[in-house]
Design a protein around this motif. Structure first.
Motif, mmCIF file in Angstrom:
data_model
loop_
_atom_site.group_PDB
_atom_site.id
_atom_site.type_symbol
_atom_site.label_atom_id
_atom_site.label_comp_id
_atom_site.label_asym_id
_atom_site.label_seq_id
_atom_site.Cartn_x
_atom_site.Cartn_y
_atom_site.Cartn_z
ATOM 1 N N ARG A 57 -8.402 9.687 -1.971
ATOM 2 C CA ARG A 57 -7.406 9.872 -0.913
ATOM 3 C C ARG A 57 -6.363 8.751 -0.923
ATOM 4 O O ARG A 57 -5.250 8.930 -0.422
ATOM 5 C CB ARG A 57 -8.085 9.919 0.454
ATOM 6 C CG ARG A 57 -9.025 11.073 0.618
ATOM 7 C CD ARG A 57 -9.553 11.208 2.027
ATOM 8 N NE ARG A 57 -10.642 12.165 2.064
ATOM 9 C CZ ARG A 57 -10.457 13.495 2.120
ATOM 10 N NH1 ARG A 57 -9.246 13.991 2.188
ATOM 11 N NH2 ARG A 57 -11.501 14.298 2.127
ATOM 12 N N HIS A 58 -6.765 7.605 -1.437
ATOM 13 C CA HIS A 58 -5.882 6.439 -1.487
ATOM 14 C C HIS A 58 -5.890 5.876 -2.911
ATOM 15 O O HIS A 58 -6.410 4.787 -3.163
ATOM 16 C CB HIS A 58 -6.352 5.379 -0.486
ATOM 17 C CG HIS A 58 -6.451 5.875 0.919
ATOM 18 N ND1 HIS A 58 -5.358 6.013 1.736
ATOM 19 C CD2 HIS A 58 -7.523 6.300 1.651
ATOM 20 C CE1 HIS A 58 -5.734 6.495 2.913
ATOM 21 N NE2 HIS A 58 -7.043 6.670 2.882
ATOM 22 N N PRO A 59 -5.307 6.600 -3.867
ATOM 23 C CA PRO A 59 -5.417 6.204 -5.271
ATOM 24 C C PRO A 59 -4.710 4.898 -5.602
ATOM 25 O O PRO A 59 -4.953 4.315 -6.664
ATOM 26 C CB PRO A 59 -4.795 7.384 -6.028
ATOM 27 C CG PRO A 59 -3.882 8.037 -5.042
ATOM 28 C CD PRO A 59 -4.557 7.866 -3.713
ATOM 29 N N ASP A 60 -3.848 4.416 -4.705
ATOM 30 C CA ASP A 60 -3.206 3.117 -4.927
ATOM 31 C C ASP A 60 -4.229 1.986 -4.940
ATOM 32 O O ASP A 60 -3.953 0.908 -5.494
ATOM 33 C CB ASP A 60 -2.144 2.846 -3.860
ATOM 34 C CG ASP A 60 -2.656 3.053 -2.439
ATOM 35 O OD1 ASP A 60 -3.361 4.046 -2.192
ATOM 36 O OD2 ASP A 60 -2.328 2.223 -1.579
ATOM 37 N N ILE A 61 -5.413 2.220 -4.367
ATOM 38 C CA ILE A 61 -6.461 1.197 -4.334
ATOM 39 C C ILE A 61 -6.842 0.785 -5.750
ATOM 40 O O ILE A 61 -7.164 -0.381 -6.004
ATOM 41 C CB ILE A 61 -7.679 1.704 -3.556
ATOM 42 C CG1 ILE A 61 -7.333 1.849 -2.073
ATOM 43 C CG2 ILE A 61 -8.880 0.773 -3.713
ATOM 44 C CD1 ILE A 61 -8.387 2.562 -1.271
ATOM 45 N N LYS A 62 -6.812 1.724 -6.689
ATOM 46 C CA LYS A 62 -7.149 1.383 -8.073
ATOM 47 C C LYS A 62 -6.230 0.300 -8.616
ATOM 48 O O LYS A 62 -6.651 -0.552 -9.399
ATOM 49 C CB LYS A 62 -7.035 2.621 -8.967
ATOM 50 C CG LYS A 62 -8.054 3.705 -8.715
ATOM 51 C CD LYS A 62 -7.832 4.824 -9.716
ATOM 52 C CE LYS A 62 -8.748 5.999 -9.483
ATOM 53 N NZ LYS A 62 -8.515 7.089 -10.454
ATOM 54 N N SER B 278 0.847 -1.190 0.000
ATOM 55 C CA SER B 278 0.000 0.000 0.000
ATOM 56 C C SER B 278 0.884 1.243 0.000
ATOM 57 O O SER B 278 2.024 1.220 0.475
ATOM 58 C CB SER B 278 -0.912 0.021 1.220
ATOM 59 O OG SER B 278 -0.183 0.358 2.394
ATOM 60 N N LEU B 279 0.346 2.334 -0.529
ATOM 61 C CA LEU B 279 1.114 3.576 -0.554
ATOM 62 C C LEU B 279 1.424 4.045 0.858
ATOM 63 O O LEU B 279 2.515 4.558 1.121
ATOM 64 C CB LEU B 279 0.340 4.651 -1.322
ATOM 65 C CG LEU B 279 1.030 6.006 -1.452
ATOM 66 C CD1 LEU B 279 2.395 5.884 -2.106
ATOM 67 C CD2 LEU B 279 0.142 6.982 -2.232
ATOM 68 N N THR B 280 0.488 3.861 1.784
ATOM 69 C CA THR B 280 0.723 4.250 3.177
ATOM 70 C C THR B 280 1.955 3.552 3.728
ATOM 71 O O THR B 280 2.793 4.171 4.400
ATOM 72 C CB THR B 280 -0.500 3.909 4.038
ATOM 73 O OG1 THR B 280 -1.639 4.611 3.529
ATOM 74 C CG2 THR B 280 -0.272 4.303 5.489
ATOM 75 N N TYR C 248 0.813 10.673 -6.321
ATOM 76 C CA TYR C 248 -0.651 10.724 -6.240
ATOM 77 C C TYR C 248 -1.257 10.975 -7.618
ATOM 78 O O TYR C 248 -2.276 10.369 -7.988
ATOM 79 C CB TYR C 248 -1.100 11.787 -5.239
ATOM 80 C CG TYR C 248 -1.137 11.285 -3.813
ATOM 81 C CD1 TYR C 248 -2.291 10.728 -3.300
ATOM 82 C CD2 TYR C 248 -0.019 11.352 -2.999
ATOM 83 C CE1 TYR C 248 -2.342 10.251 -1.994
ATOM 84 C CE2 TYR C 248 -0.042 10.874 -1.692
ATOM 85 C CZ TYR C 248 -1.213 10.325 -1.197
ATOM 86 O OH TYR C 248 -1.249 9.840 0.093
ATOM 87 N N GLY C 249 -0.652 11.878 -8.378
ATOM 88 C CA GLY C 249 -1.164 12.141 -9.714
ATOM 89 C C GLY C 249 -1.061 10.927 -10.613
ATOM 90 O O GLY C 249 -1.996 10.604 -11.359
ATOM 91 N N GLN D 284 -4.225 8.544 -12.201
ATOM 92 C CA GLN D 284 -4.365 8.343 -13.638
ATOM 93 C C GLN D 284 -4.182 6.873 -14.010
ATOM 94 O O GLN D 284 -3.611 6.543 -15.048
ATOM 95 C CB GLN D 284 -3.383 9.226 -14.394
ATOM 96 C CG GLN D 284 -3.715 10.698 -14.277
ATOM 97 C CD GLN D 284 -3.024 11.546 -15.322
ATOM 98 O OE1 GLN D 284 -2.267 11.071 -16.145
ATOM 99 N NE2 GLN D 284 -3.288 12.842 -15.289
ATOM 100 N N PHE D 285 -4.685 6.019 -13.144
ATOM 101 C CA PHE D 285 -4.697 4.590 -13.432
ATOM 102 C C PHE D 285 -5.343 4.377 -14.799
ATOM 103 O O PHE D 285 -6.360 4.948 -15.115
ATOM 104 C CB PHE D 285 -5.506 3.855 -12.360
ATOM 105 C CG PHE D 285 -5.721 2.388 -12.663
ATOM 106 C CD1 PHE D 285 -4.861 1.443 -12.144
ATOM 107 C CD2 PHE D 285 -6.761 1.972 -13.464
ATOM 108 C CE1 PHE D 285 -5.038 0.093 -12.419
ATOM 109 C CE2 PHE D 285 -6.955 0.630 -13.747
ATOM 110 C CZ PHE D 285 -6.097 -0.307 -13.221
#
Length: 423
Positions: free
Chosen positions: A334-339, A30-32, A54-55, A59-60
């Motif tokens: 807020r947590h774009p890594d989820i994509k 995870s990004l966190t 984050y950007g 943009q997944f």
């Protein structure tokens, strides 16, 4: 440590940091968790790297599409792949500095894999600049690239929200708003708005507790943050305490409580005997940090909400907040890594866990007591569908109300169901 070839405040160093973070996410972290990589970095480098990361993650699909057109086969070296994504994002977001971006990305690539991909990085980025117009035209016809969500996610949104799915997607892809919760034990919303105005920060009151800032700021810029006057909390998340409606003297359980935002709000709302529970010991410690800053007190416990025998003392609760693990599909901005990390099969896994927690916690609630079931998901299987199934299993439960908050300009996505124990 910064390589000698890159200055610590250079774009190249920020792109290299971003590439390493993106590689960790691509590897399943995870990004966190990955952000530990930025410890010790100068503020400018940290901020620049986070902006790119984050950007890029938001943009997944778009960056994946571009790389798919610019390369004949996927790149197996994760950090170089991350560097290309970071550089493409920067080229698109800062088109006025394309030559600097290419130059700095090539220099950064020299610090990866002994520099063997420098030529490839240079070639891919220059190809993008030459083909940009045709690439962007083709991109519009690819829905994953256009909407920047996995295909399965888009299909679920279309089924669940046929009239609203594009608005949800647009909100998911935008930077989140910054909202605050005023600690009314230390002042009123009106008082805090005056403090913000004195600090030249524009904001507006929302409800009894909330303040929405016109522009996000670092927490250390917020008046009285470290004295506990205010907390950062999305307006949708603030709804949990209002729905649970704690009263003085109540015995309350906040299950799955970390990092403690809702815990603190409950304690700010009434003088209650509260047990804050979380299965993760490290995250549970964050609850304590939150409460100390706000000068609040609760009992803390580490344990699995689905296994009460390991932590429950046998005394029933007047009210329970079950803020259960979920897909986090309502807070993806807020947590774009989820994509990148989430899979459709995860939804079923979360739903099974949620059912186990509901069934385990219900016997801990006294007759006439109230439970608020909460997720930060927009998927019905985790929300209304979950509660529908629970009410079939449990005849002594009654659903008083339910709310589905969708991501929008003002708030993130949440679901709440208020349940009453009638037998």
């Amino acid at each position: 440590m910064v390589p000698a070839a890159l200055a610590p405040d250079s774009l190249g160093w920020s792109l290299l940091l971003a590439a390493r973070l993106l590689a960790r996410v691509d590897g399943g972290q995870s990004l966190t968790e990955a952000l530990v990589l930025l410890e010790g970095q100068i503020p400018a480098a940290r901020a620049a790297a986070l902006d790119v990361v984050y950007g890029s993650l938001r943009q997944f699909g778009r960056l994946e599409f571009l790389l798919g057109r610019l390369m004949t086969k996927p790149l197996s070296h994760r950090e170089t792949d991350g560097l290309l994504r970071a550089a493409l994002y920067r080229l698109e977001s800062r088109p006025e500095a394309v030559h600097t971006v290419v130059d700095q990305a090539v220099k950064a690539s020299g610090e990866l894999a002994s520099g063997v991909f420098k030529g490839l990085v240079n070639g891919v980025l220059r190809s993008y600049l030459r083909q940009c117009e045709s690439l962007l035209s083709a991109l519009a016809n690819d829905e994953v690239a256009r909407y920047q969500h996995p295909r399965w996610w888009l299909e679920r949104l279309r089924r669940g929200y046929p009239q609203q799915w594009e608005e949800i997607v647009a909100a998911d892809n935008a930077p989140p708003p910054m909202s605050l919760r005023v600690n009314r034990r230390k002042g009123t919303v009106a008082d805090y708005l005056e403090s913000l105005a004195s600090a030249s920060m524009s904001a507006q009151a929302v409800g009894d507790w909330g303040v929405r800032l016109e522009h996000p700021v670092p927490v250390d810029a917020l008046p009285g943050f470290f004295e506990g006057r205010v907390s950062v909390q999305d307006l949708g998340a603030q709804r949990a305490a209002a729905l649970l409606a704690p009263a003085n003297g109540m015995r309350v359980l906040d299950a799955c409580a970390a990092p403690g935002g809702k815990t603190a709000h409950l304690l700010e709302s009434a003088d209650i005997d509260l047990l804050a529970l979380d299965v993760d010991a490290a995250r549970a410690r964050r609850i304590g940090d939150t409460l100390r800053r706000l000068e609040l007190t609760a009992k803390l416990a580490v344990g699995d909400a689905a296994q009460p025998a390991d932590w429950w003392d046998g005394q029933v609760f007047d009210a329970i907040l079950a803020d259960v693990p979920c897909s986090a599909s309502g807070v993806v901005r807020r947590h774009p890594d989820i994509k990148s990390l989430r899979r459709e099969s995860d939804i079923r896994k979360f739903a099974r866990t949620q059912a186990l927690i509901l069934d385990a916690l219900w016997p801990l609630l006294k007759p006439g007591g109230r439970m608020v079931y909460a997720t930060c998901s927009v998927f019905a299987e985790e929300n209304a569908g979950q509660i529908d199934a629970f009410l079939v299993r449990e005849s002594g439960a009654r659903r008083i109300s339910q709310e589905q908050w969708l991501p929008c300009a003002a708030s993130d996505g949440f679901y709440y169901a208020v349940l009453e124990k009638i037998a």
